[in-house]
Motif scaffolding. Structure first.
Motif, mmCIF file in Angstrom:
data_model
loop_
_atom_site.group_PDB
_atom_site.id
_atom_site.type_symbol
_atom_site.label_atom_id
_atom_site.label_comp_id
_atom_site.label_asym_id
_atom_site.label_seq_id
_atom_site.Cartn_x
_atom_site.Cartn_y
_atom_site.Cartn_z
ATOM 1 N N SER A 97 21.635 -46.417 41.641
ATOM 2 C CA SER A 97 21.623 -45.124 42.308
ATOM 3 C C SER A 97 22.824 -44.254 41.955
ATOM 4 N N ASN A 140 24.336 -44.291 38.987
ATOM 5 C CA ASN A 140 24.324 -44.017 37.548
ATOM 6 C C ASN A 140 25.587 -44.507 36.840
ATOM 7 N N VAL A 151 4.394 -44.022 34.947
ATOM 8 C CA VAL A 151 4.351 -42.563 35.047
ATOM 9 C C VAL A 151 3.082 -42.171 35.792
ATOM 10 N N LYS A 211 4.592 -34.947 34.153
ATOM 11 C CA LYS A 211 5.354 -34.129 35.103
ATOM 12 C C LYS A 211 6.856 -34.247 34.826
ATOM 13 N N PRO A 212 7.607 -33.182 35.086
ATOM 14 C CA PRO A 212 9.053 -33.192 34.786
ATOM 15 C C PRO A 212 9.810 -34.336 35.432
ATOM 16 N N ASN A 213 9.392 -34.770 36.630
ATOM 17 C CA ASN A 213 10.148 -35.835 37.296
ATOM 18 C C ASN A 213 9.961 -37.202 36.660
ATOM 19 N N SER A 214 9.092 -37.284 35.641
ATOM 20 C CA SER A 214 8.887 -38.552 34.943
ATOM 21 C C SER A 214 9.702 -38.663 33.654
ATOM 22 N N TYR A 215 10.310 -37.539 33.232
ATOM 23 C CA TYR A 215 11.018 -37.550 31.954
ATOM 24 C C TYR A 215 12.216 -38.502 31.974
ATOM 25 N N GLY A 216 12.895 -38.597 33.114
ATOM 26 C CA GLY A 216 14.055 -39.488 33.174
ATOM 27 C C GLY A 216 13.671 -40.940 32.939
ATOM 28 N N ASP A 217 12.547 -41.385 33.530
ATOM 29 C CA ASP A 217 12.096 -42.760 33.336
ATOM 30 C C ASP A 217 11.693 -43.011 31.890
#
Length: 348
Positions: A201, A203, A240, A250-256
């Motif tokens: 959490s 980072n 995802v 979706k943009p919130n999946s790019y980090g994963d």
């Protein structure tokens, strides 16, 4: 009185049927309907236009095609000559097939239909004979069903009946109320619990939720002690989620996805297969193509956005065949609209 009792029993049966648990509008479903129509008569001489209450029961052979047995009563048709408004009684039994548009489960389902009817009607006394005439009709029609509840619908449509005896037509606009139950839901697999993974959490590159193996990378599957689940093997998993009927990441999946890409760059000999999945809404063939588009969309982010070599990433779609949650609920369907991938490597 007899007709009222019959209709009351049928309506009660329809209401009771709404309590069934297995509800669907697709293959294997059964539909029962009560209807009422205005009959514009041209096929019988000396008979006015009348009204025709009826009922039908149908079975869905596929998600779109149903076979229906119908019954209509013509007791409200009267002669229009000088016989003192003579009552004309009739019965019609029919068999038709309906083809439904849109997808099983949609609120609006237009349809077209065709079939055959056999009718029996008392004669008009002024025509010089008594008894009942027997007639055969070919039928065609179209209309719209609106499923205002998951298993209850209202219908409006029009039917044209061609009388083979004399080549003349009757036209019947009608409305109906029906229920749909008993089939079409595909078996849902039991939910698969997600493996415990390292969380990071703050980072800082170190697991927050473990006491041992503090150097375990983020998003690696771990055992109860927070160490890699398989000795000397580390794994990154990707999940995802997608909106209904969409294949856009979706943009919130790019980090994963970036975490997976970084892991593959850290271990350049690794490869992965990106697996696409859908919920159970819609035809199987459509869902297969949708799952392939979703898998390919995630692959494009991995390769084009984050620089993983295309040769190291394969994509495959499994349609709706591998659910991990209950497709009978919206929450379960949301979980099943996903793309998954994992990468394993020997820990350095």
């Amino acid at each position: 009185m007899k007709l009222k009792n019959t209709l009351g029993l049928a309506i009660g049966t329809l209401i009771a049927a709404t309590s069934f648990g297995a509800l669907a509008q697709g293959q294997g479903a059964v539909e029962g309907e009560l209807n009422y129509g205005k009959k514009y008569n041209d096929s019988v001489n000396n008979v006015e236009d009348g009204y025709t209450p009826g009922a039908s029961i149908g079975y869905f052979l596929t998600d779109d095609v149903s076979l229906n047995f119908t019954y209509n009563n013509d007791d409200y048709t009267r002669s229009n000559n000088n016989t003192g408004n003579q009552k004309i009684e009739g019965d019609q039994f029919g068999l038709n097939a309906q083809y439904h548009f849109n997808n099983a489960g949609d609120a609006l389902r237009p349809y077209v239909q065709g079939g055959v009817k056999h009718g029996s009607l008392t004669n008009v006394a002024a025509d010089g004979h008594t008894g009942r005439d027997q007639s055969t009709f070919l039928t065609a029609g179209a209309g719209l069903k609106y499923y205002f509840l998951e298993n209850v619908y209202a219908r409006a449509g029009v039917e044209a009946d061609y009388k083979l005896d004399n080549g003349r037509w009757d036209y019947i606009p009608s409305v109906g109320l029906g229920v749909n139950f008993g089939g079409g839901n595909k078996p849902a697999a039991a939910p698969v619990p997600a493996p415990e993974v390292c969380s990071d959490s703050d980072n800082d590159g170190v697991c927050d939720n473990v006491d041992k193996c503090p150097d375990t990378p983020a998003n690696v599957t771990v055992d109860a002690d927070g160490c890699p689940a398989v000795a000397e093997v580390v794994r990154v998993e990707l999940d995802v989620k997608f909106d209904f009927d969409k294949s856009v990441v979706k943009p919130n999946s790019y980090g994963d996805i970036k975490n997976l890409a970084d892991f593959m760059k850290q271990y350049p000999s690794t490869t992965t297969t990106v697996e696409g999945h859908t919920d159970s809404v819609g035809p199987d063939a459509y869902n297969q193509k949708l799952s392939e588009r979703r898998a390919n969309a995630v692959k494009q982010v991995l390769t084009n956005q984050y620089g993983v070599e295309s040769s190291r990433v394969q994509s495959v779609g499994y349609g709706e065949s591998r659910p991990v949650a209950d497709n009978k609920t919206e929450a379960g369907r949301a979980v099943n609209r996903r793309v998954e991938a994992q990468v394993e490597a020997q820990a350095k």
